[in-house]
Design an enzyme around this catalytic site. Structure first.
Site, PDB file in Angstrom:
ATOM      1  N   ASP A 170       0.840  -1.199   0.000  1.00  0.00           N
ATOM      2  CA  ASP A 170       0.000   0.000   0.000  1.00  0.00           C
ATOM      3  C   ASP A 170       0.876   1.250   0.000  1.00  0.00           C
ATOM      4  O   ASP A 170       1.651   1.475   0.923  1.00  0.00           O
ATOM      5  CB  ASP A 170      -0.905  -0.013   1.235  1.00  0.00           C
ATOM      6  CG  ASP A 170      -2.061   0.957   1.132  1.00  0.00           C
ATOM      7  OD1 ASP A 170      -1.856   2.086   0.637  1.00  0.00           O
ATOM      8  OD2 ASP A 170      -3.174   0.594   1.539  1.00  0.00           O
ATOM      9  N   HIS A 201      -2.605  -0.366  -2.707  1.00  0.00           N
ATOM     10  CA  HIS A 201      -3.845   0.256  -2.253  1.00  0.00           C
ATOM     11  C   HIS A 201      -4.935   0.099  -3.315  1.00  0.00           C
ATOM     12  O   HIS A 201      -4.673   0.188  -4.506  1.00  0.00           O
ATOM     13  CB  HIS A 201      -3.581   1.738  -1.991  1.00  0.00           C
ATOM     14  CG  HIS A 201      -4.713   2.472  -1.375  1.00  0.00           C
ATOM     15  ND1 HIS A 201      -5.006   2.407  -0.033  1.00  0.00           N
ATOM     16  CD2 HIS A 201      -5.646   3.301  -1.918  1.00  0.00           C
ATOM     17  CE1 HIS A 201      -6.054   3.159   0.224  1.00  0.00           C
ATOM     18  NE2 HIS A 201      -6.467   3.704  -0.901  1.00  0.00           N
TER      19      HIS A 201
END
Length: 232
Positions: A170, A201
């Site tokens: 992420d 993400h």
């Protein structure tokens, strides 16, 4: 069956929401908590999918205090810029209050309930965590929540089941922050965390740059089982 746009009355005023209902007109509720792009086509599709699974799914417009009815995509630089501007202006405490109002509203919809869960993505992933800590929700799921590591002091308030999906790569949540979250919750009686390797993400955002079908399918299957176990 497509959902409808409704209006919810809260303590601070009225705000819009998208409500999708199951064909049976009976079942538990789920509040769908938006990303930084507003209640857009992606969020509405999630609501519609939950309705197909037998849930009343409600996505409240949490940006209404800034500007009502924001619907952005992740497909242009201008929209990303606007989304981050909204994110910077967003009041998290007010947002959680609106989520509680939405939970209460959903429990009052004919045929819905008695249990109501929540699922959130991105900004909504953080809000799903805070929803577990601050509201009377029955179960919460967060996908790649941003900023959870700054709110870990609230974990002791969580009394109902919480499931977190974490993207190992992420770009908005550092490896150190991910470790903080996992370590803080590993012995929590109500919390479960899953880390998905090699995904970024928004790995579950269909049509997004970082969509990963295998990881999304796994996370969504875990979410479906979690809601069946805790809401049905």
């Amino acid at each position: 069956m497509p959902g409808t746009n409704i209006t919810i009355t809260g303590a601070d005023g009225k705000f819009g929401a998208y409500l999708a209902q199951p064909t049976t007109n009976k079942g538990p509720g789920v509040v769908v908590i938006q990303e930084i792009f507003g209640v857009n086509a992606v969020m509405r599709a999630i609501c519609d999918g939950l309705a197909e699974q037998g849930y009343f799914a409600l996505a409240p417009d949490l940006f209404w205090r800034i500007e009502p009815n924001i619907q952005l995509t992740d497909q242009s630089e201008a929209e990303w810029k606007r989304a981050f501007e909204l994110y910077q202006k967003f009041n998290v405490e007010a947002g959680v209050k609106d989520i509680q109002t939405s939970i209460t509203h959903l429990r009052g919809v004919p045929g819905a309930g008695p249990k109501v869960g929540a699922v959130g993505y991105c900004l909504g992933g953080l809000l799903a965590y805070l929803t577990a800590a601050r509201t009377n929700v029955d179960a919460s799921v967060g996908y790649y929540g941003v900023g959870i590591e700054t709110q870990l002091a609230e974990k002791d308030k969580i009394k109902k089941p919480l499931l977190l999906h974490i993207a190992a790569k992420d770009q908005f949540v550092t490896p150190a922050a991910q470790t903080q979250i996992v370590d803080a919750l590993k012995d929590h009686a109500q919390a479960t965390t899953h880390v998905y390797p090699n995904v970024d993400h928004a790995f579950a955002r269909i049509g997004g740059q970082h969509y990963d079908k295998a990881a999304a399918d796994l996370a969504n299957a875990r979410t479906a089982e979690f809601f069946r176990n805790n809401l049905v």
